[in-house]
Design a protein around this motif. Structure first.
Motif, mmCIF file in Angstrom:
data_model
loop_
_atom_site.group_PDB
_atom_site.id
_atom_site.type_symbol
_atom_site.label_atom_id
_atom_site.label_comp_id
_atom_site.label_asym_id
_atom_site.label_seq_id
_atom_site.Cartn_x
_atom_site.Cartn_y
_atom_site.Cartn_z
ATOM 1 N N LEU A 1 37.540 -38.914 3.612
ATOM 2 C CA LEU A 1 36.922 -37.914 2.970
ATOM 3 C C LEU A 1 36.689 -36.913 4.146
ATOM 4 O O LEU A 1 36.758 -35.838 3.779
ATOM 5 C CB LEU A 1 35.396 -38.181 2.605
ATOM 6 C CG LEU A 1 35.350 -38.952 1.049
ATOM 7 C CD1 LEU A 1 33.847 -39.136 0.744
ATOM 8 C CD2 LEU A 1 35.790 -38.046 -0.106
ATOM 9 N N SER A 2 36.280 -37.337 5.521
ATOM 10 C CA SER A 2 36.247 -36.557 6.402
ATOM 11 C C SER A 2 37.284 -35.788 6.603
ATOM 12 O O SER A 2 37.316 -34.568 6.978
ATOM 13 C CB SER A 2 35.744 -37.382 7.819
ATOM 14 O OG SER A 2 35.739 -36.275 9.070
ATOM 15 N N ALA B 1 28.913 -36.892 0.750
ATOM 16 C CA ALA B 1 29.772 -37.626 1.235
ATOM 17 C C ALA B 1 29.568 -39.206 1.268
ATOM 18 O O ALA B 1 29.932 -40.220 0.952
ATOM 19 C CB ALA B 1 30.423 -37.441 2.422
ATOM 20 N N SER B 2 28.290 -39.644 1.475
ATOM 21 C CA SER B 2 27.712 -40.843 1.855
ATOM 22 C C SER B 2 27.329 -41.456 0.233
ATOM 23 O O SER B 2 27.038 -42.709 0.378
ATOM 24 C CB SER B 2 26.147 -40.430 2.425
ATOM 25 O OG SER B 2 25.402 -39.941 1.779
ATOM 26 N N VAL B 3 27.248 -40.695 -0.790
ATOM 27 C CA VAL B 3 27.071 -41.529 -2.192
ATOM 28 C C VAL B 3 28.441 -41.453 -2.846
ATOM 29 O O VAL B 3 28.705 -41.871 -3.980
ATOM 30 C CB VAL B 3 26.094 -40.664 -2.804
ATOM 31 C CG1 VAL B 3 24.756 -40.853 -2.132
ATOM 32 C CG2 VAL B 3 26.205 -39.322 -3.108
ATOM 33 N N ILE B 4 29.473 -40.806 -2.572
ATOM 34 C CA ILE B 4 30.654 -40.808 -3.086
ATOM 35 C C ILE B 4 31.418 -42.301 -2.928
ATOM 36 O O ILE B 4 31.919 -42.952 -3.716
ATOM 37 C CB ILE B 4 31.876 -39.630 -2.562
ATOM 38 C CG1 ILE B 4 31.177 -38.272 -3.004
ATOM 39 C CG2 ILE B 4 33.197 -40.049 -3.110
ATOM 40 C CD1 ILE B 4 32.116 -37.239 -2.618
ATOM 41 N N THR B 5 31.133 -42.671 -1.453
ATOM 42 C CA THR B 5 31.579 -43.977 -1.180
ATOM 43 C C THR B 5 30.858 -44.800 -0.129
ATOM 44 O O THR B 5 30.259 -43.842 0.898
ATOM 45 C CB THR B 5 33.174 -44.115 -0.904
ATOM 46 O OG1 THR B 5 33.538 -45.286 -0.478
ATOM 47 C CG2 THR B 5 33.432 -43.230 0.360
ATOM 48 N N THR C 1 28.046 -39.596 8.437
ATOM 49 C CA THR C 1 27.696 -40.590 7.604
ATOM 50 C C THR C 1 27.157 -41.967 8.445
ATOM 51 O O THR C 1 26.558 -42.617 7.973
ATOM 52 C CB THR C 1 28.870 -40.938 6.562
ATOM 53 O OG1 THR C 1 29.957 -41.565 7.480
ATOM 54 C CG2 THR C 1 29.143 -40.013 5.657
ATOM 55 N N ASP C 2 27.784 -41.999 9.779
ATOM 56 C CA ASP C 2 27.554 -43.255 10.327
ATOM 57 C C ASP C 2 25.966 -43.061 10.971
ATOM 58 O O ASP C 2 25.263 -43.998 10.942
ATOM 59 C CB ASP C 2 28.326 -43.347 11.488
ATOM 60 C CG ASP C 2 29.759 -43.788 11.149
ATOM 61 O OD1 ASP C 2 29.948 -44.498 10.266
ATOM 62 O OD2 ASP C 2 30.784 -43.850 12.155
ATOM 63 N N VAL C 3 25.809 -41.891 11.319
ATOM 64 C CA VAL C 3 24.276 -41.604 11.847
ATOM 65 C C VAL C 3 23.293 -41.590 10.672
ATOM 66 O O VAL C 3 22.084 -42.039 11.027
ATOM 67 C CB VAL C 3 24.120 -40.255 12.780
ATOM 68 C CG1 VAL C 3 25.079 -40.659 14.048
ATOM 69 C CG2 VAL C 3 24.438 -39.288 11.832
ATOM 70 N N GLY D 1 38.446 -33.298 -4.605
ATOM 71 C CA GLY D 1 37.221 -32.698 -4.874
ATOM 72 C C GLY D 1 36.443 -32.395 -3.522
ATOM 73 O O GLY D 1 35.839 -31.252 -3.681
ATOM 74 N N TYR D 2 36.398 -33.483 -2.730
ATOM 75 C CA TYR D 2 35.490 -33.242 -1.632
ATOM 76 C C TYR D 2 36.301 -31.922 -0.515
ATOM 77 O O TYR D 2 35.584 -31.092 -0.218
ATOM 78 C CB TYR D 2 35.365 -34.227 -0.810
ATOM 79 C CG TYR D 2 34.140 -34.275 0.230
ATOM 80 C CD1 TYR D 2 33.073 -34.219 -0.411
ATOM 81 C CD2 TYR D 2 34.155 -34.250 1.377
ATOM 82 C CE1 TYR D 2 31.932 -34.053 0.425
ATOM 83 C CE2 TYR D 2 33.194 -34.347 2.235
ATOM 84 C CZ TYR D 2 31.755 -34.303 1.645
ATOM 85 O OH TYR D 2 30.688 -34.047 2.561
ATOM 86 N N MET D 3 37.763 -32.134 -0.793
ATOM 87 C CA MET D 3 38.461 -31.038 -0.027
ATOM 88 C C MET D 3 38.094 -29.656 -0.426
ATOM 89 O O MET D 3 37.966 -28.751 0.181
ATOM 90 C CB MET D 3 39.955 -31.350 -0.388
ATOM 91 C CG MET D 3 40.806 -30.280 0.542
ATOM 92 S SD MET D 3 42.396 -30.491 -0.180
ATOM 93 C CE MET D 3 42.356 -29.795 -1.805
#
Length: 468
Positions: free
Chosen positions: A163-164, A150-154, A362-364, A27-29
């Protein structure tokens, strides 16, 4: 009792979500696949459409790109703040906006490539300004929620790296189609054809819509922040936190430089192969090999990141790309085939950076929450997107001005030897210098190495427990 009931209901709802898996990755792809059907088409071919179909001066087109991207940068931040004020609905907080705004985005994207014969240069320039700026604004309304999602998918760092990688694969699948099939559709007898450009835009637009719908259907937003104890939005606190977020600041600068370089390469490559090598259709092979390089690198990313870390893998890839472009500059007499063969090694190198870059984001975002206690995915992502848009603005302006500065003449049957040599330098030496600077920045200035990123996840989890 009321707050307890709300927490229990939220936990019950969270337990109903399926576990993170292949559907989320696909889905994210599909989301970035849909984005890049038009983004790559615009990045690679809109300049040549404006210069060779509308017959606009490349420096004037560069001015348009610069103005539009600056506007988009502020549109990104405004939309990011707007998204952060919305509450999650039954289908999530972010993905409903992807579905809603994808239809007007694609319609305006097709309109960009409409050519009305016999109009004045002033008309074509005005039409380009209106449609291009409107398209960029609508792109923000889809891309900001998509990137924030992306940060709320996992919440797992390794799953976020996956995901990235899948996001990058989606972009490369779009690039594979556009860069391989595009030149075959868009050019007739080595010349840009107006009707073919419109046909290509329609085909890619329909494919983009299908991808957006797949993204909406397959993705699950499973991390829902408890709104009961959430600190109230405070713009001053947000700005202060952003200013203290060293990983974000360094990442913004190196991302800006990278996107300038990447966009400049996309712009210059069209002229490099069309004029320097006299073979526009060779761009298809470049697109094919670029995608193959990423597909080869993709299964290597997760084990390499698990062993060495995101920062370490990304910097190694950038060093390889820097060396390859330096070699290409000092070999000006290569044939198109030889040039592409060497270039493939460089594309393999910076492919690693592209495969992990979204996990850096997502890290930042996590680091911002660690500093401020505020979970502002949309705002932080929009700041990053703004840096990319500024990079695109600079690349568009510099790209058009540079093409004009080396002596390129729009519509000319043959370019001068000075112009051709200038185009070669723009396509080799300039990327070598910029990628080298980005490499040095990520090695010596970016602080979130493997050890610090792992500790950040632990520290953030403890802070969240303390707020509950």
């Amino acid at each position: 009792m009321g707050q307890t009931a709300k927490k229990e209901a939220a936990q019950s709802s969270a337990n109903e979500f399926r576990k993170f898996g292949m559907k989320d990755k696909l889905g994210y792809m599909f989301g970035d696949w849909g984005n890049d059907f038009f983004f790559i088409l615009v990045a690679a071919f809109l300049m040549v459409f404006y210069t060779d179909v509308y017959h606009l001066n490349p420096a004037v087109v560069g001015g348009l790109f610069f103005a539009a991207r600056l506007w988009d940068a502020f549109a990104d931040v405004s939309w990011g703040r707007f998204i952060d004020t919305r509450k999650a609905g039954a289908n999530g907080k972010f993905k409903p906006w992807i579905l809603r705004m994808s239809f007007p985005l694609v319609i305006v994207g097709v309109l960009m490539f409409v050519h009305i014969p016999g109009m004045s240069n002033g008309f074509y320039l005005a039409y380009a300004y209106v449609t291009y700026i409107l398209w960029g604004t609508l792109y923000s309304t889809v891309n900001i929620p998509y990137g924030s999602m992306a940060s709320v998918i996992t919440g797992d760092p390794v799953e976020r790296t996956a995901l990235s990688s899948w996001r990058t694969m989606g972009g490369n699948l779009a690039g594979l189609i556009i860069n391989v099939v595009g030149p075959m559709i868009l050019f007739v007898d080595n010349k840009a054809d107006a009707n073919r450009f419109l046909l290509g835009a329609i085909v890619f637009g329909v494919l983009a819509l299908a991808c957006y719908i797949a993204c909406y259907k397959l993705s699950v937003e499973r991390i829902v922040i408890d709104e009961t104890n959430k600190p109230k939005a405070n713009f001053g606190k947000t700005v202060k936190g952003l200013g203290k977020n060293k990983p974000l600041i360094v990442f913004l600068i190196l991302s800006l430089l990278f996107i300038i370089c990447f966009m400049l390469i996309s712009t210059v490559n069209v002229y490099l192969f069309k004029d320097y090598f006299g073979n526009a259709k060779a761009l298809s092979m470049v697109g094919l090999l670029q995608s193959i390089a990423v597909f080869v690198a993709m299964p290597m990313v997760r084990p390499l990141v698990s062993k060495f870390g995101k920062k370490e893998v990304a910097s190694g890839g950038l060093l390889l790309a820097t060396l390859v472009y330096t070699v290409l500059y000092f070999l000006p007499n290569l044939t198109a085939t030889q040039f592409i063969g060497v270039l493939t090694v460089g594309m393999f190198g910076y492919g690693f950076f592209n495969l992990v870059i979204w996990a850096f984001v997502t890290d930042v975002i996590d680091y911002h929450e660690y500093l401020t206690g505020l979970r502002e995915d949309g705002t932080v992502y929009s700041i990053y997107s703004m840096a990319r848009k500024i990079g695109q603005a600079v690349a568009g302006g510099v790209g058009g001005a540079a093409i004009a500065a080396v002596g390129y003449t729009a519509g000319a049957e043959k370019q001068t030897s000075e112009a051709l040599q200038g185009i070669h330098t723009l396509g080799t030496l300039v990327p070598a210098i910029v990628l080298g600077i980005v490499f040095l920045m990520i090695v010596f200035l970016y602080p979130l190495n493997k050890k610090r990123t792992a500790q950040l996840a632990i520290d953030l989890a403890e802070k969240r427990k303390g707020r509950n």
